[in-house]
Design a protein around this motif. Structure first.
Motif, PDB file in Angstrom:
ATOM      1  N   SER A  99       0.817  -1.263  -0.091  1.00 39.64           N
ATOM      2  CA  SER A  99       0.036   0.070  -0.186  1.00 39.64           C
ATOM      3  C   SER A  99       0.953   1.279  -0.087  1.00 39.64           C
ATOM      4  CB  SER A  99      -1.056   0.159   1.063  1.00 39.64           C
ATOM      5  OG  SER A  99      -1.528  -1.000   1.421  1.00 39.64           O
ATOM      6  N   GLY A 100       0.508   2.247  -0.817  1.00 36.80           N
ATOM      7  CA  GLY A 100       1.379   3.369  -1.073  1.00 36.80           C
ATOM      8  C   GLY A 100       0.935   4.430  -1.792  1.00 36.80           C
ATOM      9  N   LYS A 101       1.731   5.546  -2.120  1.00 38.72           N
ATOM     10  CA  LYS A 101       1.396   6.529  -3.017  1.00 38.72           C
ATOM     11  C   LYS A 101       2.258   6.732  -4.162  1.00 38.72           C
ATOM     12  CE  LYS A 101      -1.856   8.105  -0.173  1.00 38.72           C
ATOM     13  NZ  LYS A 101      -3.283   8.376  -0.193  1.00 38.72           N
ATOM     14  N   ASP A 102       1.683   7.070  -5.139  1.00 40.35           N
ATOM     15  CA  ASP A 102       2.329   7.188  -6.640  1.00 40.35           C
ATOM     16  C   ASP A 102       2.839   8.750  -6.721  1.00 40.35           C
ATOM     17  OD1 ASP A 102       2.297   4.633  -7.774  1.00 40.35           O
ATOM     18  OD2 ASP A 102       0.168   5.140  -8.000  1.00 40.35           O
ATOM     19  N   PHE A 103       4.288   9.021  -7.065  1.00 39.65           N
ATOM     20  CA  PHE A 103       4.384  10.319  -6.916  1.00 39.65           C
ATOM     21  C   PHE A 103       5.468  10.736  -8.073  1.00 39.65           C
ATOM     22  CE2 PHE A 103       7.724   8.370  -4.666  1.00 39.65           C
ATOM     23  CZ  PHE A 103       8.889   9.080  -4.881  1.00 39.65           C
ATOM     24  N   SER A 104       5.558  11.920  -8.499  1.00 39.78           N
ATOM     25  CA  SER A 104       6.559  12.332  -9.618  1.00 39.78           C
ATOM     26  C   SER A 104       7.706  13.050  -8.989  1.00 39.78           C
ATOM     27  CB  SER A 104       5.843  13.271 -10.672  1.00 39.78           C
ATOM     28  OG  SER A 104       5.287  14.555 -10.028  1.00 39.78           O
ATOM     29  N   LEU A 105       8.759  12.744  -9.153  1.00 36.68           N
ATOM     30  CA  LEU A 105      10.065  13.448  -8.616  1.00 36.68           C
ATOM     31  C   LEU A 105      10.748  14.424  -9.623  1.00 36.68           C
ATOM     32  CD1 LEU A 105      12.147  13.754  -6.390  1.00 36.68           C
ATOM     33  CD2 LEU A 105      13.220  11.583  -7.522  1.00 36.68           C
ATOM     34  N   GLU A 106      10.945  15.737  -9.377  1.00 35.98           N
ATOM     35  CA  GLU A 106      11.396  16.624 -10.319  1.00 35.98           C
ATOM     36  C   GLU A 106      12.429  17.485  -9.732  1.00 35.98           C
ATOM     37  OE1 GLU A 106       8.546  18.934 -12.862  1.00 35.98           O
ATOM     38  OE2 GLU A 106       6.895  18.007 -11.693  1.00 35.98           O
ATOM     39  N   PHE A 107      13.561  17.443 -10.446  1.00 34.65           N
ATOM     40  CA  PHE A 107      14.745  18.671 -10.175  1.00 34.65           C
ATOM     41  C   PHE A 107      15.684  18.295 -11.328  1.00 34.65           C
ATOM     42  CE2 PHE A 107      15.679  14.271  -8.602  1.00 34.65           C
ATOM     43  CZ  PHE A 107      16.781  13.947  -9.367  1.00 34.65           C
TER      44      PHE A 107
END
Length: 313
Positions: A207-215
């Protein structure tokens, strides 16, 4: 004095963390067949129960290639008994099948072809003895539960194939999962480099959360959550999609305090929270919510810092 006895099950469970794809499962199964006749008999008789394995010499070959009239193939297991050919094809999640191809390459092995998958195979055929890894796992537990080596292999198989054994339920602490996911969401929202994608990601065993990572104009996709019931335990994990193609040097994670382990698998870069920190702060006696929040935040920061260090070289 610390117990110095060798723990077969623990060895295989750790192997299962890192050596877990389809070819690896075939390799481990083959190696045990070659070194332990009792297991070889157990594995082969699971498909072909009409053979007297005690009275016949068997040469079991791993990845046997064959060519015939322009058709190429490489079956996972091949062996002969009294000139009769036998083959076994191994699958975990891959559903790219080669049924007709093996019929062409091994026409003399009728009723002597095994096929094992980690899912229900809808293909109806009299040409193959179809089995599942779950059934094999149950056979091992039922018939060889006192054999330490075979049970160690069963531990490996359970982990690699994500075999779930239903146990009696205690639902009193399910609210902890809700709290955990709320903190994950809060942490991802606070971090300047991350943005939550969708409402969440829930699968069998995680169980978790999808996310985008930007830098630095670089955008990656990731997941942050908890994976449970793996080798009888749970762990907090982050993975970065397409991490394998980024050529991460995981030897450099030693300088990070909260990253316990990291590796590439199936195109993803996986990171787990340090096991001792997880046990102390999330399952221990003196757990504190504020410490848990800090660890969840800092673990994410460490993974981001590591990812930045590998991309910006």
């Amino acid at each position: 004095m610390e117990n110095q006895s060798f723990d077969w099950s623990n060895l295989f469970s750790h192997i299962g963390i890192r050596v877990r794809n389809e070819n690896a499962l075939s390799d481990i199964t083959w190696a045990l067949c070659k070194t332990y006749p009792k297991f070889q008999k157990c594995f082969l008789s699971f498909f072909f129960n009409d053979i007297d394995f005690d009275k016949n010499s068997i040469q079991l070959i791993r990845e046997f290639p064959k060519t015939k009239k322009g058709v190429n193939g490489r079956v996972d297991f091949y062996f002969k008994i009294n000139e009769a050919e036998y083959i076994i094809e191994v699958k975990i999640g891959d559903q790219n099948h080669h049924f007709s191809q093996y019929l062409t390459l091994f026409p003399n092995s009728k009723k002597k072809r095994g096929y094992i998958t980690n899912y229900h195979l809808s293909y109806e055929t009299n040409d193959y003895e179809t089995r599942t890894w779950l059934s094999f796992y149950k056979r091992l537990k039922e018939k060889h539960k006192k054999d330490e080596v075979i049970m160690a292999y069963a531990t490996y198989l359970k982990q690699v194939c994500n075999i779930f054994e239903v146990e009696k339920m205690n639902l009193s602490n399910l609210k902890s999962l809700t709290s955990f996911l709320f903190i994950i969401k809060e942490t991802l929202n606070k971090n300047k480099n991350t943005t939550i994608k969708g409402k969440g990601s829930y699968h069998d065993g995680s169980s978790g959360k999808d996310f985008s990572l930007e830098f630095n104009e670089k955008k990656l996709l990731g997941w942050y959550g908890i994976i449970y019931n793996i080798k009888g335990a749970s762990y907090i994990s982050i993975y970065i999609k397409n991490g394998a193609s980024l050529n991460f040097n995981f030897k450099r994670i030693d300088k990070y305090n909260l990253i316990g382990d990291a590796w590439n698998e199936d195109g993803f870069a996986y990171f787990t929270l340090n096991e001792s920190k997880f046990n102390l702060e999330f399952t221990g006696v003196n757990i504190k919510l504020e410490r848990q929040k800090i660890i969840i935040q800092d673990f994410l920061e460490e993974v981001i810092l590591f990812t930045q260090s590998q991309i910006i070289k």
